[in-house]
Enzyme design. Structure first.
Site, PDB file in Angstrom:
ATOM      1  N   HIS A  26     -11.429  -4.803   8.851  1.00  0.00           N
ATOM      2  CA  HIS A  26     -12.150  -4.531   7.614  1.00  0.00           C
ATOM      3  C   HIS A  26     -13.356  -3.617   7.837  1.00  0.00           C
ATOM      4  O   HIS A  26     -14.222  -3.539   6.974  1.00  0.00           O
ATOM      5  CB  HIS A  26     -12.665  -5.833   6.978  1.00  0.00           C
ATOM      6  N   ILE A  40      -5.209   1.043   4.434  1.00  0.00           N
ATOM      7  CA  ILE A  40      -4.662   2.309   3.963  1.00  0.00           C
ATOM      8  C   ILE A  40      -3.584   2.768   4.957  1.00  0.00           C
ATOM      9  O   ILE A  40      -2.739   3.600   4.641  1.00  0.00           O
ATOM     10  CB  ILE A  40      -5.792   3.360   3.820  1.00  0.00           C
ATOM     11  N   GLU A  58       0.811  -1.219   0.000  1.00  0.00           N
ATOM     12  CA  GLU A  58       0.000   0.000   0.000  1.00  0.00           C
ATOM     13  C   GLU A  58       0.844   1.269   0.000  1.00  0.00           C
ATOM     14  O   GLU A  58       0.472   2.268  -0.622  1.00  0.00           O
ATOM     15  CB  GLU A  58      -0.956   0.007   1.193  1.00  0.00           C
ATOM     16  N   PHE A  67      -9.347  -2.287   1.566  1.00  0.00           N
ATOM     17  CA  PHE A  67     -10.240  -1.899   2.658  1.00  0.00           C
ATOM     18  C   PHE A  67      -9.597  -0.709   3.356  1.00  0.00           C
ATOM     19  O   PHE A  67      -8.373  -0.545   3.301  1.00  0.00           O
ATOM     20  CB  PHE A  67     -10.405  -3.057   3.672  1.00  0.00           C
TER      21      PHE A  67
HETATM   22  C1  LIG Z   1      -1.901  -4.681   4.347  1.00  0.00           C
HETATM   23  C2  LIG Z   1      -2.961  -5.473   3.671  1.00  0.00           C
HETATM   24  N1  LIG Z   1      -3.302  -5.205   2.406  1.00  0.00           N
HETATM   25  C3  LIG Z   1      -4.283  -5.885   1.782  1.00  0.00           C
HETATM   26  C4  LIG Z   1      -4.933  -6.886   2.430  1.00  0.00           C
HETATM   27  C5  LIG Z   1      -6.052  -7.639   1.719  1.00  0.00           C
HETATM   28  N2  LIG Z   1      -5.612  -8.982   1.360  1.00  0.00           N
HETATM   29  C6  LIG Z   1      -5.872 -10.023   2.174  1.00  0.00           C
HETATM   30  S1  LIG Z   1      -5.139 -11.404   1.668  1.00  0.00           S
HETATM   31  C7  LIG Z   1      -4.490 -10.666   0.292  1.00  0.00           C
HETATM   32  C8  LIG Z   1      -3.633 -11.465  -0.641  1.00  0.00           C
HETATM   33  C9  LIG Z   1      -2.510 -12.117   0.066  1.00  0.00           C
HETATM   34  O1  LIG Z   1      -1.800 -12.959  -0.746  1.00  0.00           O
HETATM   35  P1  LIG Z   1      -0.532 -13.763  -0.242  1.00  0.00           P
HETATM   36  O2  LIG Z   1       0.324 -12.890   0.608  1.00  0.00           O
HETATM   37  O3  LIG Z   1       0.113 -14.379  -1.411  1.00  0.00           O
HETATM   38  O4  LIG Z   1      -1.107 -14.865   0.720  1.00  0.00           O
HETATM   39  P2  LIG Z   1      -2.302 -15.892   0.474  1.00  0.00           P
HETATM   40  O5  LIG Z   1      -3.557 -15.174   0.886  1.00  0.00           O
HETATM   41  O6  LIG Z   1      -2.293 -16.285  -0.955  1.00  0.00           O
HETATM   42  O7  LIG Z   1      -2.047 -17.040   1.370  1.00  0.00           O
HETATM   43  C10 LIG Z   1      -4.845  -9.323   0.268  1.00  0.00           C
HETATM   44  C11 LIG Z   1      -4.462  -8.384  -0.801  1.00  0.00           C
HETATM   45  C12 LIG Z   1      -4.551  -7.152   3.758  1.00  0.00           C
HETATM   46  N3  LIG Z   1      -5.139  -8.123   4.476  1.00  0.00           N
HETATM   47  N4  LIG Z   1      -3.567  -6.452   4.360  1.00  0.00           N
END
Ligand SMILES: Cc1ncc(C[n+]2csc(CCOP(=O)(O)OP(=O)(O)O)c2C)c(N)n1
Lengths: 326, 361
Positions: free
Chosen positions: A129, A87, A60, A83
């Site tokens: 969230h 941010i 982010e 969400f």
């Molecule tokens: C700081 C932050 N940004 C965005 C999110 C939303 N989000 C939740 S899981 C995810 C993808 C994560 O992918 P990865 O790190 O590859 O792990 P996986 O979920 O595939 O196990 C995102 C973008 C979050 N939880 N925290």
């Protein structure tokens, strides 16, 4: 003209502006093939391609920092944070740079970027969230903060935000993304970024709110109307800078004001409105100003979420208290 | 003048092929430790049953959004069994297997996704951090715990997990960097399940591996077949021993595949190829270990049936404890905000009691 939801109005505004201004690009996590986790960017990749719809790596601070750099080059980035709770890693970029770049370069550089995020509680989402952090940004000079509460206002305010020459935090009340449909004409007409919306007129009390709570408050206003109590309902919409004139005009008429917000109470946007009323409208006031807020605690996990958010009963109790004050 | 001033390698470990057949005779010692291997197997089967049940609970309105772990069981189980009681584990949200190995209860995870803070109040591993939803933040907490351990000259160590997408966050790089600079007793596990929601691993980085993200911090970096529990266990052992000897941190990238939607709120068919998904089932970790156990004459149909019954009972018992818990009263949302709630809160607590009612589902 089609009946669309608030989230569809967001998509419509993005598509409109991308079509008429080649400098508009959208970027964020999962906004391409997936169309965003709430589908706000649905279809944009197909229409505008991967050079205008950028699925970014998961970071982010990077999204915000890139937006600042692109904006300084005259592009108009519209960044999506998945969400509002995510941010926070971008706060450094947004508060230390996006908000200041114009001032510290005495206008040589600027940041015409929009930072969008689904905002607020009430959808039984997981931890982190459901926050309402608008006051953090309203407290940061140099930013505009906007929260629409209907499809039409989402469309017009997002257009205005993209066209605005300064950085705008655009929070979208996720609880009402699909709650109501409304006819929205894709006419490219922006709404002003410094005007609150008077949704119903009344002489007995001024009710100020924004975001998803506008819907509960509208229903409350209708209920009181049936009992012969006329409440003036104001959707603040532009959280910062605040259109205090509209509120003051209303309170000059009603003498009573209740402010309803999801966010915690201390140092909130509601606090700012109450302070302005105390400073500028003391002689108009016939009762103390009351804030109905989320509590000053962490947004609970979903089981207690409903107890945290201002309920219809709690809002009504405050309205009664203010109405009855002699 | 021009000369090479540094050179790096990333080693890849795999012992069993997709069908559970050893790729060579060169197997680690524990590869014949039937007791350990059947424990691993039992756990993976249990954790998958737990996981499937969680999805059912969500679909039937008895739980909130849930992030399944289907397909990734060998990673957390493979290293989780190596964590000593006094070690600290700092998980990302999809790594229940390691949490369970370290003593978190099944129902605690149900409580968590069911929207109850008590799901973070682990009764077993008292020092472990709860699930971290804000991606990558946990890596720095783990580095901080490792710093405390190092400054106090203790023999313990810390493990932390993250998804491959999460390694794009600055906080991951910051944690890896300080772990290298300070030789922290810390092991990073990158669960590379190929997808960060809809974004493929190839779109996160220009590098060939995620493991190599640790190289620039001076850390040894290993890539492992995350669906081969023998390989995961083996490389974890090496890394844990190194950490315990005070020689510093390691970055391990475990290759796997997310055999499920990102969460119950996601629809992976929007962005993921069905053939790729179906094909990935061939490399799935549980049947691989079962085949290997069968080849050792350590497993058979009869035991499989008995195990299925046993894990179902265990999961049902956890579900029962989850569903029958007394809801928390509304004032609980204040009780643990500070050690002692400031007096200024009195009014708000009263207000919440009047209007709040009790927790709902
Ligand atoms: C700081 C932050 N940004 C965005 C999110 C939303 N989000 C939740 S899981 C995810 C993808 C994560 O992918 P990865 O790190 O590859 O792990 P996986 O979920 O595939 O196990 C995102 C973008 C979050 N939880 N925290």
């Amino acid at each position: 003209m089609a009946e669309i939801t608030l989230v569809e109005a967001i998509t419509l505004a993005l598509a409109h502006e991308m079509k008429q201004d080649k400098d508009v690009v959208v970027l964020g996590e999962d906004i391409g093939a997936n169309g965003g986790v709430f589908r706000a960017t649905d279809g944009l990749l197909e229409t505008y391609g991967p050079e205008r719809v950028l699925d970014t790596p998961l970071a982010e601070a990077m999204i915000a920092g890139l937006s600042i750099g692109m904006a300084a080059q005259g592009m108009k980035p519209v960044a999506e944070f998945q969400f509002e709770g995510f941010i926070y890693p971008a706060m450094n970029q947004i508060c230390n740079h996006a908000a200041r770049i114009r001032n510290r370069t005495r206008g040589r550089l600027s940041c015409p970027a929009v930072f969008r995020a689904p905002w607020g509680g009430g959808i039984h989402a997981p931890e982190h969230h459901s926050d309402s952090p608008e006051a953090l940004f309203a407290h940061t000079p140099g930013l505009r903060v906007v929260i629409p509460s209907s499809p039409a206002r989402a469309y017009g305010l997002l257009l205005a935000s993209i066209r605005d020459p300064d950085p705008v935090i655009f929070f979208e009340p996720k609880r009402i993304y699909r709650l109501v449909k409304q006819n929205v004409e894709d006419n490219g007409e922006a709404l002003p970024l410094d005007r609150a919306f008077v949704l119903s007129e009344g002489d007995d009390l001024t009710l100020v709110t924004w975001g998803a709570l506008v819907h509960e408050c509208s229903a409350i206003v209708n209920a009181y109307h049936k009992q012969g109590v006329n409440i003036e309902l104001i959707d603040l919409a532009t959280i910062s800078p605040i259109d205090f004139d509209t509120i003051a005009e209303s309170v000059a008429k009603t003498g009573r004001c209740v402010i309803v917000q999801e966010a915690p109470q201390t140092c909130s946007v509601g606090s700012e409105i109450a302070a302005c009323l105390a400073e500028q409208c003391l002689t108009d006031l016939e009762a103390p100003v009351v804030r109905v807020s989320g509590y000053d605690t962490v947004m609970p996990f979903l089981k207690l979420e409903k107890s945290y958010l201002p309920s219809v009963d709690r809002i009504k109790a405050s309205i009664d208290e203010v109405l009855e004050y002699a | 003048m021009k000369k090479k001033v540094a050179e790096f390698d990333i080693e890849y470990y795999q012992f069993l092929d997709e069908t559970g057949k050893p790729l060579s005779d060169d197997l680690p010692d524990f590869a014949t430790d039937v007791e350990l291997l059947t424990d691993m197997y039992r756990r993976m089967v249990l954790y998958r049953a737990f996981d499937k049940k969680a999805v059912v609970l969500q679909r039937t309105g008895k739980m909130g959004t849930y992030a399944p772990t289907m397909g990734q069981e060998a990673i957390g189980t493979g290293f989780g069994l190596l964590l000593e009681k006094e070690d600290v584990y700092v998980p990302y949200y999809r790594d229940y297997p390691a949490m369970f190995c370290h003593g978190v209860k099944l129902e605690e995870i149900y409580h968590y996704w069911g929207g109850d803070e008590r799901g973070c109040d682990y009764q077993g591993p008292k020092e472990d951090f709860p699930i971290s939803v804000p991606i990558a933040t946990q890596c720095l907490h783990a580095a901080g715990i490792a710093t405390a351990i190092k400054l106090r000259k203790q023999k313990r160590m810390v493990a932390v997990s993250i998804g491959e997408g999460g390694t794009s966050e600055g906080e991951f790089y910051e944690a890896v960097n300080v772990a290298g600079a300070w030789q922290l007793p810390l092991v990073f596990f990158i669960n590379n399940n190929q997808w960060a929601i809809s974004v493929p691993a190839s779109a996160q980085t220009g590098a060939e591996t995620f493991a190599q993200k640790g190289l620039a911090s001076g850390l040894p970096c290993i890539q492992v077949d995350g669906n081969d529990i023998l390989a995961v266990h083996h490389v974890s052992k090496l890394a844990f021993e190194r950490a315990r000897r005070g020689e510093g941190a390691t970055v391990i990238e475990a290759l796997t595949y997310r055999l499920c939607d990102h969460t119950t709120a996601d629809d992976a068919t929007r962005y993921r190829d069905t053939d790729e998904y179906n094909d990935s089932w061939k490399r799935e970790p549980i049947s691989r270990l079962r085949n290997y156990l069968v080849s050792l004459n350590a497993w058979n149909e009869e035991r499989e049936i008995a195990l299925e019954k046993e894990v179902n009972q265990e999961v049902e018992a956890a579900v029962e404890r989850y569903l029958t818990v007394t809801p928390e009263p509304v004032e609980k949302m204040f009780e643990h905000l500070y050690e002692t709630l400031p007096e200024a809160y009195e009014n708000q607590v009263e207000l919440a009691k009047i209007f709040g009612g009790k927790a709902h589902g």
